[in-house]
Design a protein around this motif. Sequence first.
Motif, PDB file in Angstrom:
ATOM      1  N   ASN A   1     -14.181   6.669  -3.616  1.00 10.01           N
ATOM      2  CA  ASN A   1     -13.683   5.531  -4.398  1.00 10.01           C
ATOM      3  C   ASN A   1     -12.616   6.015  -5.374  1.00 10.01           C
ATOM      4  OD1 ASN A   1     -15.092   6.799  -6.518  1.00 10.01           O
ATOM      5  ND2 ASN A   1     -16.971   5.724  -5.947  1.00 10.01           N
ATOM      6  N   ILE A   2     -12.102   5.090  -6.156  1.00  9.88           N
ATOM      7  CA  ILE A   2     -11.002   5.435  -7.066  1.00  9.88           C
ATOM      8  C   ILE A   2     -11.417   6.469  -8.126  1.00  9.88           C
ATOM      9  CG2 ILE A   2      -9.534   4.453  -8.900  1.00  9.88           C
ATOM     10  CD1 ILE A   2      -8.284   4.098  -6.227  1.00  9.88           C
ATOM     11  N   PRO A   3     -12.570   6.329  -8.760  1.00  9.56           N
ATOM     12  CA  PRO A   3     -12.933   7.367  -9.738  1.00  9.56           C
ATOM     13  C   PRO A   3     -13.016   8.776  -9.126  1.00  9.56           C
ATOM     14  CG  PRO A   3     -14.298   5.426 -10.054  1.00  9.56           C
ATOM     15  CD  PRO A   3     -13.504   5.187  -8.805  1.00  9.56           C
ATOM     16  N   THR A   4     -13.581   8.904  -7.917  1.00  8.77           N
ATOM     17  CA  THR A   4     -13.649  10.253  -7.314  1.00  8.77           C
ATOM     18  C   THR A   4     -12.247  10.729  -6.960  1.00  8.77           C
ATOM     19  OG1 THR A   4     -14.341   9.108  -5.301  1.00  8.77           O
ATOM     20  CG2 THR A   4     -15.959  10.536  -6.312  1.00  8.77           C
ATOM     21  N   LEU A   5     -11.424   9.818  -6.458  1.00  6.07           N
ATOM     22  CA  LEU A   5     -10.042  10.187  -6.134  1.00  6.07           C
ATOM     23  C   LEU A   5      -9.322  10.693  -7.377  1.00  6.07           C
ATOM     24  CD1 LEU A   5      -7.462  10.092  -4.217  1.00  6.07           C
ATOM     25  CD2 LEU A   5      -7.037   7.866  -5.259  1.00  6.07           C
TER      26      LEU A   5
ATOM     27  N   PRO B   1      -3.661   6.749 -16.177  1.00  9.81           N
ATOM     28  CA  PRO B   1      -4.639   5.669 -16.389  1.00  9.81           C
ATOM     29  C   PRO B   1      -4.227   4.366 -15.692  1.00  9.81           C
ATOM     30  CG  PRO B   1      -4.037   6.719 -18.475  1.00  9.81           C
ATOM     31  CD  PRO B   1      -3.128   7.287 -17.432  1.00  9.81           C
ATOM     32  N   SER B   2      -2.922   4.163 -15.469  1.00  4.44           N
ATOM     33  CA  SER B   2      -2.481   2.916 -14.840  1.00  4.44           C
ATOM     34  C   SER B   2      -2.675   2.902 -13.326  1.00  4.44           C
ATOM     35  CB  SER B   2      -1.003   2.655 -15.141  1.00  4.44           C
ATOM     36  OG  SER B   2      -0.809   2.524 -16.520  1.00  4.44           O
ATOM     37  N   LEU B   3      -3.065   4.033 -12.765  1.00  2.00           N
ATOM     38  CA  LEU B   3      -3.375   4.037 -11.336  1.00  2.00           C
ATOM     39  C   LEU B   3      -4.832   3.586 -11.197  1.00  2.00           C
ATOM     40  CD1 LEU B   3      -2.200   6.572  -8.711  1.00  2.00           C
ATOM     41  CD2 LEU B   3      -4.492   5.628  -8.598  1.00  2.00           C
ATOM     42  N   LYS B   4      -4.989   2.346 -10.762  1.00  2.00           N
ATOM     43  CA  LYS B   4      -6.319   1.734 -10.874  1.00  2.00           C
ATOM     44  C   LYS B   4      -6.936   1.292  -9.563  1.00  2.00           C
ATOM     45  CE  LYS B   4      -6.087   0.153 -15.594  1.00  2.00           C
ATOM     46  NZ  LYS B   4      -5.391  -0.750 -16.481  1.00  2.00           N
ATOM     47  N   ASN B   5      -6.164   1.197  -8.508  1.00  2.00           N
ATOM     48  CA  ASN B   5      -6.768   0.725  -7.261  1.00  2.00           C
ATOM     49  C   ASN B   5      -6.110   1.360  -6.039  1.00  2.00           C
ATOM     50  OD1 ASN B   5      -4.403  -0.846  -6.655  1.00  2.00           O
ATOM     51  ND2 ASN B   5      -5.115  -2.336  -8.164  1.00  2.00           N
ATOM     52  N   LYS B   6      -6.706   1.077  -4.897  1.00  2.00           N
ATOM     53  CA  LYS B   6      -6.270   1.642  -3.625  1.00  2.00           C
ATOM     54  C   LYS B   6      -4.803   1.319  -3.330  1.00  2.00           C
ATOM     55  CE  LYS B   6      -8.972   1.676   0.227  1.00  2.00           C
ATOM     56  NZ  LYS B   6      -9.651   1.112   1.408  1.00  2.00           N
TER      57      LYS B   6
ATOM     58  N   ASP C   1      -7.779   4.155   4.200  1.00  2.00           N
ATOM     59  CA  ASP C   1      -8.838   4.836   3.457  1.00  2.00           C
ATOM     60  C   ASP C   1      -8.239   5.817   2.451  1.00  2.00           C
ATOM     61  OD1 ASP C   1     -10.715   3.493   4.885  1.00  2.00           O
ATOM     62  OD2 ASP C   1     -11.044   5.110   6.346  1.00  2.00           O
ATOM     63  N   LEU C   2      -8.953   6.016   1.361  1.00  2.00           N
ATOM     64  CA  LEU C   2      -8.466   6.925   0.316  1.00  2.00           C
ATOM     65  C   LEU C   2      -8.581   8.378   0.764  1.00  2.00           C
ATOM     66  CD1 LEU C   2     -10.091   5.348  -2.874  1.00  2.00           C
ATOM     67  CD2 LEU C   2      -7.678   5.237  -2.193  1.00  2.00           C
TER      68      LEU C   2
END
Length: 258
Positions: free
Chosen positions: A197-201, A132-137, A185-186
């Motif tokens: 985006n982050i949720p799909t990742l 859960p703490s992984l929140k951004n690029k 890019d992710l």
Amino acid sequence: MAALGVLKQYAKTSIPSPSLPSSILFAHTETTLTIFDAYPKAMFHFLIMPRLLASMETAKYHNLRTLLQWDRAKAKETILQLQEDAKQVVADIEEEMVRLHGFKWKIWLGFHAVPSMDHLHMHIISSDLCSPSLKNKKHYNSFHPKAGFFLHLDEVLEWFEGDDSYYTTMSQLSASRYEPLLKADLKCWKCSASQKNIPTLKAHLQEEWNKEKRKAVSQKKRKREEEAASSTLDDANAEDNRQKKRQETLDDTPTPAV
Ligand SMILES: [Zn+2]
Ligand SMILES: [Zn+2]
């Protein structure tokens, strides 16, 4: 972050037994401390760091760059010590992986090229990157094993094998060279699939881990079944041999003369 200097406080804590709560401290040796990362970016995430003794030049242990630029021999010795003490931590993590999930997966050891906290520390992080703490690029790319910002321990140890000019170049660790890597890019580190985006990742990483788990668990099961089958076979063979022996013994018995 208020926590910027907190690692240094930990590192200076009393010898031999560090007076830190068990929610922070995971393990220690005479020369290193391992703490739980306060914002884990994976299921297992620890920081291992050198302890600061009164006799040590504290400023040189500020981060990887200050250490490398200070003294090549001392730097190597310090990093080898982290490597040595990390072995037990890795073993403990693997044991916990098997206990909780029935299999173990890759654990990465390495440094951030431009660290976000002061005092030299090496990350010990499981390769799921599910947390859960992984929140951004920036969070993600800083641990992506091929993006270049995360410097694997083996990679850093190789710098010591190079000539002086190579070593000097690698020791620069300039923010202007490394920070742009965080903006990449992710992409899934495993299959390189692009992520919107982050949720799909995060959903993708979770699915990757689920897949890895299913595969590992079914492999384990198959192996167990094979072992069971081959031991049944062994039993059957042994029984066969016993019967053969008995038959031979009977055959050897002289036929009584009539
Ligand atoms: Zn860090
Ligand atoms: Zn993938």
